[in-house]
Design a protein around this motif. Structure first.
Motif, PDB file in Angstrom:
ATOM      1  N   ILE B 231      41.907  38.671  61.769  1.00 18.32           N
ATOM      2  CA  ILE B 231      41.125  39.881  61.470  1.00 18.32           C
ATOM      3  C   ILE B 231      39.924  39.919  62.399  1.00 18.32           C
ATOM      4  O   ILE B 231      39.594  40.942  62.984  1.00 18.32           O
ATOM      5  N   VAL B 246      35.724  40.030  55.190  1.00 23.15           N
ATOM      6  CA  VAL B 246      36.662  41.121  54.883  1.00 23.15           C
ATOM      7  C   VAL B 246      37.668  40.658  53.829  1.00 23.15           C
ATOM      8  O   VAL B 246      37.924  41.350  52.839  1.00 23.15           O
ATOM      9  N   LEU B 247      38.229  39.455  54.037  1.00 25.88           N
ATOM     10  CA  LEU B 247      39.217  38.918  53.098  1.00 25.88           C
ATOM     11  C   LEU B 247      38.612  38.686  51.723  1.00 25.88           C
ATOM     12  O   LEU B 247      39.202  39.059  50.700  1.00 25.88           O
ATOM     13  N   ALA B 250      37.893  41.951  49.969  1.00 24.95           N
ATOM     14  CA  ALA B 250      39.154  42.579  49.551  1.00 24.95           C
ATOM     15  C   ALA B 250      39.702  41.885  48.304  1.00 24.95           C
ATOM     16  O   ALA B 250      40.164  42.541  47.365  1.00 24.95           O
ATOM     17  N   GLN B 251      39.637  40.539  48.299  1.00 26.07           N
ATOM     18  CA  GLN B 251      40.196  39.811  47.156  1.00 26.07           C
ATOM     19  C   GLN B 251      39.399  40.050  45.879  1.00 26.07           C
ATOM     20  O   GLN B 251      39.989  40.292  44.818  1.00 26.07           O
ATOM     21  N   ALA B 265      45.688  41.755  47.449  1.00 27.59           N
ATOM     22  CA  ALA B 265      44.721  42.650  48.093  1.00 27.59           C
ATOM     23  C   ALA B 265      44.256  42.067  49.428  1.00 27.59           C
ATOM     24  O   ALA B 265      44.077  42.800  50.410  1.00 27.59           O
ATOM     25  N   GLY B 266      44.081  40.734  49.486  1.00 29.39           N
ATOM     26  CA  GLY B 266      43.697  40.102  50.752  1.00 29.39           C
ATOM     27  C   GLY B 266      44.766  40.297  51.807  1.00 29.39           C
ATOM     28  O   GLY B 266      44.469  40.640  52.962  1.00 29.39           O
ATOM     29  N   ALA B 269      44.776  43.864  53.054  1.00 29.63           N
ATOM     30  CA  ALA B 269      43.656  44.119  53.962  1.00 29.63           C
ATOM     31  C   ALA B 269      43.968  43.577  55.356  1.00 29.63           C
ATOM     32  O   ALA B 269      43.722  44.242  56.373  1.00 29.63           O
ATOM     33  N   ALA B 272      46.476  45.801  57.049  1.00 26.92           N
ATOM     34  CA  ALA B 272      45.860  47.073  57.419  1.00 26.92           C
ATOM     35  C   ALA B 272      45.027  46.920  58.686  1.00 26.92           C
ATOM     36  O   ALA B 272      45.085  47.766  59.593  1.00 26.92           O
ATOM     37  N   VAL B 273      44.244  45.828  58.770  1.00 24.16           N
ATOM     38  CA  VAL B 273      43.430  45.628  59.972  1.00 24.16           C
ATOM     39  C   VAL B 273      44.325  45.471  61.198  1.00 24.16           C
ATOM     40  O   VAL B 273      44.088  46.049  62.263  1.00 24.16           O
TER      41      VAL B 273
END
Lengths: 356, 287
Positions: B231, B246-247, B250-251, B265-266, B269, B272-273
């Motif tokens: 990421i 970010v991780l 997201a988590q 969710a992690g 994310a 998505a990145v």
């Protein structure tokens, strides 16, 4: 024309004939072999399929995937969904498993095929984990619990009556024979497909592009389309294998279906031990795996560690694996892909014209 | 103000993830080596700290200080004896060998020490909290964020301000030319892997005091470390910190919606990145 292009060698002709005999023998094997052996052979044949496709991806297409378990798992769940929800016969439902994997592979390919090699490896792994977690939490798929194939679907499998009558066996045994034949057919088709692909100009170009992209591109190779094709084909074959594996067990759960260690890491070690970059390698690797498993009966949790140590040793001292050692000692090539010019049969070699 | 606490929690969790990532970033950035055994080494370091602390009856920090040189030596030898022979254009050989190594370490720990979950006791710090603005945060996660920032600052300083850092950047750009001007990659690279395992020891100290771990935890550490590094991109050690945060956010955001979505969710994310920025948030200028 006095010359033509060929990849054939005397050894490959002999190997071809031997393969026909072997496959023929394997087809009639259920008449003689114990069901235990048939079960083991089914597993080995599906492992061979996984190994051939991983090798095709990693060595020839340069796509080192750590997420093939996604396709094994989705193939298994595709089959179970088709049989349980749509009352499909398990035998044709195997293809539904393959088709599910193919559909799943499209978004993976869109995302991953433009990535760098490290990003590709990790991206496929994360994708597979996300799919596993998604299936675990999806209530229709059992919400993480086991799903079983209904008994009547298993016993009433297409052709089971005929097999039962022919071999004079019970319904459960007839099902095992059908699964074994499907695994055999899948393995033969997979080896045939990979061998054919590697001899086409597209296949050769793809391998060339993996070794040296710039040089390959300068002679007109465009690997992108081939890599798409290979990735989707590998997903389909891996999905069919997954469907077969879990049809045999008649039971599926997310943690076993999407097991990275079993369906990807083990397979990688099999390929490395047998020999990366050849068709013979994965075959030898699966055989080595089988004998190791037998040798370590009772020490099952050491199997993976022994495989890893062997794989490390081969990578360091014999990176072409077992088949590389055989090839170096004998020059043997059972599935040659190198194109050579050979003289047409029955034609006299042209004489050197004097004074010309 | 629940979301403020969620984000704060995510950021501090991101600090721990950045520690997982920083060591990996080092070997991946300098020699394009995807070390699949990094997670297993973090677990190994956690066990070494745990054993030292209980055998010598010392605090975990002191145990980590003793463990660090041992892990440095392990990394140095690993690179010198094994990995240096496998480096090249093809990422496959080192990737396969480190994959095998991770299985060997995990099996060794399971057989030698049992697969049971363990935790390093953090002593009186366990329940300590601090107030940050409107939110109350426990001290331990905050300390891991502090360690992560410190590690990133040190890595950045070494890379930009020292002769060693200059040599490493040269190797990273072009190993052949670097060795022509007298830089000796084998020894330097051995040092890099050594330092990467020292960072893994720091990560282990924090991960092991924050939560329980077991021999199989390495896989979870590894996937998070790779996600954070990729990421962030390979352009700067700050990328590892950004990726970790970010991780982490997201988590915790995912977990706030439904506890079962935390890990998923992690992963989403990360994907998505990668979809938007295939080479991460801070990509390298070249290569």
């Amino acid at each position: 024309m006095a010359w033509r292009m060929s990849t054939r060698t005397p050894a490959s002709v002999a190997a071809g004939l031997m393969a026909v005999v072997l496959v023929g023998g394997a087809v009639v094997l259920p008449a003689y072999a114990s069901f235990e052996l048939l079960g083991e052979l089914s597993i080995l044949l599906t492992m061979l399929v996984l190994a051939q496709f991983w090798n095709l991806l990693a060595h020839h297409a340069g796509l080192v995937s750590l997420g093939q378990q996604a396709f094994v798992g989705i193939g298994a769940y595709g089959l179970f969904a088709a049989v349980i929800a749509y009352r499909l016969d398990p035998l044709p439902a195997i293809l539904v498993g393959g088709a599910s994997a193919l559909v799943l592979a499209i978004p993976v390919a869109v995302l991953a095929l433009r990535l760098g090699s490290v990003q590709f490896a990790i991206g496929t792994w994360v994708f597979a984990e996300a799919v596993r977690l998604g299936v675990t939490q999806w209530n229709a798929a059992g919400g993480g619990a086991d799903l079983s194939l209904p008994l009547e679907a298993r016993e009433g499998m297409l052709g089971a009556d005929w097999v039962g009558a022919t071999f004079d066996v019970e319904a459960a045994a007839a099902r095992d024979i059908l699964v074994y034949w499907s695994a055999l057919a899948l393995a033969v088709l997979t080896v045939g497909f990979v061998y054919r692909l590697l001899r086409t100009s597209g296949g050769l170009g793809m391998t060339a592009a993996r070794v040296d992209l710039v040089t390959a591109q300068s002679v007109g190779v465009r690997p992108a389309r081939m890599r798409w094709m290979v990735f989707l084909a590998a997903a389909f074959g891996t999905g069919v294998a997954g469907a077969l594996i879990f049809l045999q067990g008649a039971r599926v759960a997310p943690d076993t279906a999407f097991d990275m260690v079993q369906w990807t890491i083990c397979v990688i070690f099999i390929v490395v031990i047998g020999g990366l970059g050849t068709i013979e390698g994965p075959i030898l690797g699966v055989l080595a795996f089988y004998f190791l498993q037998r040798a370590l009966v009772g020490y099952g949790d050491w199997l993976l560690a022994v495989l890893s140590v062997l794989a490390i040793a081969f990578m360091l001292f014999a990176p072409r694996g077992l088949w590389g050692i055989v090839h170096a000692a004998t020059g043997l090539q059972l599935f040659p892909t190198r194109r050579r010019l050979v003289r047409n049969r029955g034609e006299v070699p042209p004489k050197k014209a004097a004074g010309n | 103000m629940i979301w403020v606490e969620t984000v704060m929690q995510g950021v501090t969790l991101g600090g721990l993830y950045a520690l997982f990532a920083a060591g990996l970033y080092l070997v991946l950035g300098v020699m394009r080596l995807a070390n699949l055994a990094h997670g297993a080494f973090i677990v190994l370091a956690a066990y070494v700290i745990l054993l030292l602390a209980s055998l010598l009856e010392i605090g975990p920090l002191l145990a980590a200080l003793i463990a660090a040189p041992a892990l440095f030596a392990a990394g140095w030898l690993l690179q010198r004896l094994l990995l240096n022979r496998l480096l090249g254009e093809d990422i496959l050989p080192p990737l396969l060998v480190t994959l095998g190594l991770s299985i060997v370490i995990q099996t060794g720990l399971e057989k030698g020490l049992s697969a049971q979950s363990r935790r390093i006791s953090p002593g009186p710090l366990e329940t300590a909290t601090v107030e940050v603005g409107p939110a109350v945060v426990s001290l331990l996660p905050l300390l891991s964020l502090g360690s992560a920032v410190l590690v990133v600052l040190v890595l950045q300083w070494v890379a930009l301000r020292t002769a060693t850092g200059r040599a490493l950047r040269a190797i990273s750009d072009d190993p052949a030319t670097a060795s022509m001007v007298g830089i000796s990659p084998p020894r330097l690279l051995a040092g890099v892997t050594g330092v990467s395992l020292v960072v893994a020891t720091i990560a282990a100290l924090h991960a092991g005091t924050l939560a329980e771990f077991q021999p199989a935890s390495g896989t979870a550490y590894l996937i998070i470390a790779f996600e954070a590094v990729l990421i962030g991109g390979l352009g700067s050690p700050w990328g590892a910190l950004a990726g970790g945060i970010v991780l982490g956010v997201a988590q915790t955001a995912g977990a706030a919606l439904d506890p079962e979505w935390e890990v998923l969710a992690g992963h989403v994310a990360f994907l998505a990145v990668l979809l938007v920025r295939p080479r991460g948030l801070f990509p390298r200028a070249s290569g």
